[in-house]
Write a protein that holds these residues in place. Sequence first.
Motif, PDB file in Angstrom:
ATOM      1  N   LEU A 178      44.477  71.233  48.576  1.00 46.81           N
ATOM      2  CA  LEU A 178      44.606  72.691  48.659  1.00 46.81           C
ATOM      3  C   LEU A 178      45.181  73.111  50.001  1.00 46.81           C
ATOM      4  CD1 LEU A 178      44.001  75.557  47.539  1.00 46.81           C
ATOM      5  CD2 LEU A 178      41.728  75.349  48.581  1.00 46.81           C
ATOM      6  N   ASN A 179      44.673  72.542  51.082  1.00 45.57           N
ATOM      7  CA  ASN A 179      45.149  72.923  52.406  1.00 45.57           C
ATOM      8  C   ASN A 179      46.615  72.558  52.610  1.00 45.57           C
ATOM      9  OD1 ASN A 179      42.679  73.992  53.116  1.00 45.57           O
ATOM     10  ND2 ASN A 179      41.927  72.092  54.034  1.00 45.57           N
ATOM     11  N   ALA A 180      47.036  71.415  52.055  1.00 45.25           N
ATOM     12  CA  ALA A 180      48.452  71.046  52.136  1.00 45.25           C
ATOM     13  C   ALA A 180      49.299  72.069  51.385  1.00 45.25           C
ATOM     14  CB  ALA A 180      48.670  69.646  51.576  1.00 45.25           C
ATOM     15  N   THR A 181      48.762  72.599  50.306  1.00 44.49           N
ATOM     16  CA  THR A 181      49.459  73.611  49.509  1.00 44.49           C
ATOM     17  C   THR A 181      49.553  74.936  50.253  1.00 44.49           C
ATOM     18  OG1 THR A 181      48.678  72.577  47.470  1.00 44.49           O
ATOM     19  CG2 THR A 181      49.417  74.857  47.303  1.00 44.49           C
ATOM     20  N   LEU A 182      48.465  75.329  50.909  1.00 43.50           N
ATOM     21  CA  LEU A 182      48.423  76.625  51.588  1.00 43.50           C
ATOM     22  C   LEU A 182      49.153  76.600  52.926  1.00 43.50           C
ATOM     23  CD1 LEU A 182      44.704  77.640  50.892  1.00 43.50           C
ATOM     24  CD2 LEU A 182      46.759  78.233  49.575  1.00 43.50           C
ATOM     25  N   GLU A 183      49.136  75.449  53.602  1.00 40.44           N
ATOM     26  CA  GLU A 183      49.733  75.364  54.939  1.00 40.44           C
ATOM     27  C   GLU A 183      51.170  74.849  54.917  1.00 40.44           C
ATOM     28  OE1 GLU A 183      47.227  73.449  57.827  1.00 40.44           O
ATOM     29  OE2 GLU A 183      45.396  74.310  56.950  1.00 40.44           O
ATOM     30  N   GLY A 184      51.534  74.076  53.896  1.00 35.17           N
ATOM     31  CA  GLY A 184      52.897  73.595  53.789  1.00 35.17           C
ATOM     32  C   GLY A 184      53.837  74.737  53.433  1.00 35.17           C
ATOM     33  N   ASP A 242      47.969  64.749  57.547  1.00 39.16           N
ATOM     34  CA  ASP A 242      48.281  63.460  56.928  1.00 39.16           C
ATOM     35  C   ASP A 242      48.828  63.646  55.515  1.00 39.16           C
ATOM     36  OD1 ASP A 242      47.329  62.368  59.262  1.00 39.16           O
ATOM     37  OD2 ASP A 242      45.397  61.754  58.426  1.00 39.16           O
ATOM     38  N   ALA A 243      48.281  64.610  54.785  1.00 39.54           N
ATOM     39  CA  ALA A 243      48.776  64.877  53.430  1.00 39.54           C
ATOM     40  C   ALA A 243      50.228  65.339  53.470  1.00 39.54           C
ATOM     41  CB  ALA A 243      47.904  65.923  52.748  1.00 39.54           C
ATOM     42  N   LEU A 244      50.546  66.245  54.378  1.00 44.84           N
ATOM     43  CA  LEU A 244      51.919  66.744  54.490  1.00 44.84           C
ATOM     44  C   LEU A 244      52.869  65.635  54.953  1.00 44.84           C
ATOM     45  CD1 LEU A 244      51.170  70.244  56.065  1.00 44.84           C
ATOM     46  CD2 LEU A 244      52.000  69.782  53.746  1.00 44.84           C
ATOM     47  N   LYS A 245      52.380  64.778  55.849  1.00 42.79           N
ATOM     48  CA  LYS A 245      53.197  63.645  56.305  1.00 42.79           C
ATOM     49  C   LYS A 245      53.434  62.669  55.150  1.00 42.79           C
ATOM     50  CE  LYS A 245      55.112  61.026  59.552  1.00 42.79           C
ATOM     51  NZ  LYS A 245      56.322  61.426  60.308  1.00 42.79           N
ATOM     52  N   ALA A 246      52.407  62.422  54.343  1.00 38.93           N
ATOM     53  CA  ALA A 246      52.549  61.522  53.200  1.00 38.93           C
ATOM     54  C   ALA A 246      53.584  62.057  52.217  1.00 38.93           C
ATOM     55  CB  ALA A 246      51.202  61.335  52.516  1.00 38.93           C
ATOM     56  N   LEU A 247      53.539  63.350  51.944  1.00 39.60           N
ATOM     57  CA  LEU A 247      54.534  63.958  51.054  1.00 39.60           C
ATOM     58  C   LEU A 247      55.942  63.779  51.601  1.00 39.60           C
ATOM     59  CD1 LEU A 247      52.571  67.210  50.212  1.00 39.60           C
ATOM     60  CD2 LEU A 247      53.503  65.656  48.488  1.00 39.60           C
TER      61      LEU A 247
END
Length: 309
Positions: free
Chosen positions: A204-210, A169-174
Amino acid sequence: MKSLSLAVVLAIATPAVAQPDIKMTSVPAPDQSAAIPLYPDQPTVKAGQDEQWSRMQVTIGTNAMDNVMVRNVVRPTITPYLPDPAKATGAAVIVAPGGAFLSLSMTGEGSDVARWLADHGVAAFVLKYRLNETPRDDRAFLAMMGARFADAAKPGAVRTIEEPRATQDALKALMIVRSRATTYGIDPARTGMIGFSAGAMTTLNATLEGKGDQRPAFIGYIYGPMTDVAVPADAPPMFSAIAMDDGLFKRQGFAIVEAWREAGSSVELHAYERGDHGFGAGKPGTTTMGLMPQFYAWMEARGLLFKRP
């Protein structure tokens, strides 16, 4: 509406390092007409399976919080808080509230933070991300919350507390915010995230996985776990803040900050003397009240704040 206090159950479930005293009152869902669905094609949620809203008055150690929270989120959204165009800086921040992946603190770690940023010229978007499913019954939910706090306080256990859909959801929001950069008057290259507790873990997870420009351009990591992580060489700048008396993570040191530094990525650490866990935008009477001004000053020092031509 109903009110429930379950301090006794939580005291049994939770060790002395972090004994939350929680009072919860069910409230109607707020107006969400401005919220943007992350996945508009999701089927309608059946009655009785939709998200639940409550007012939660929580005391963790020396910290008292009074927040509107939501749980059992299955339809994630972002809600924009846009600055006056006359003072807009072109920067944007997605705000990820915390709540142990069982609930979301939508005011103290969400709208309060977003309004502060918007008032200072930064477009903000509160992320209501998907959560672990919890019992519909308030008493059972509070017992589950107490057990979760107990798990989080155990050495090495916090990384097992997760919700992969929150990262999605964080990556989708970005992606959505950047795709509407012209509409919002923002610069995609100056779009970052700030997260609190479980929201910090989501950030953090969005940073590491994106990958590449999918990830946030910069991050605020606020009282998240401080244990070591594998940091990619191209990790974005991190602003990290925690209170030295944090009831959950005070014994973990600052390994994540060291990992960021050793990877060659920029990192700034603010370790406040007092504030405990969950101080949000700042706990009155402590230096945590400087959190948002310091985060803003850090953004400014990194060249993230300037008016668009």
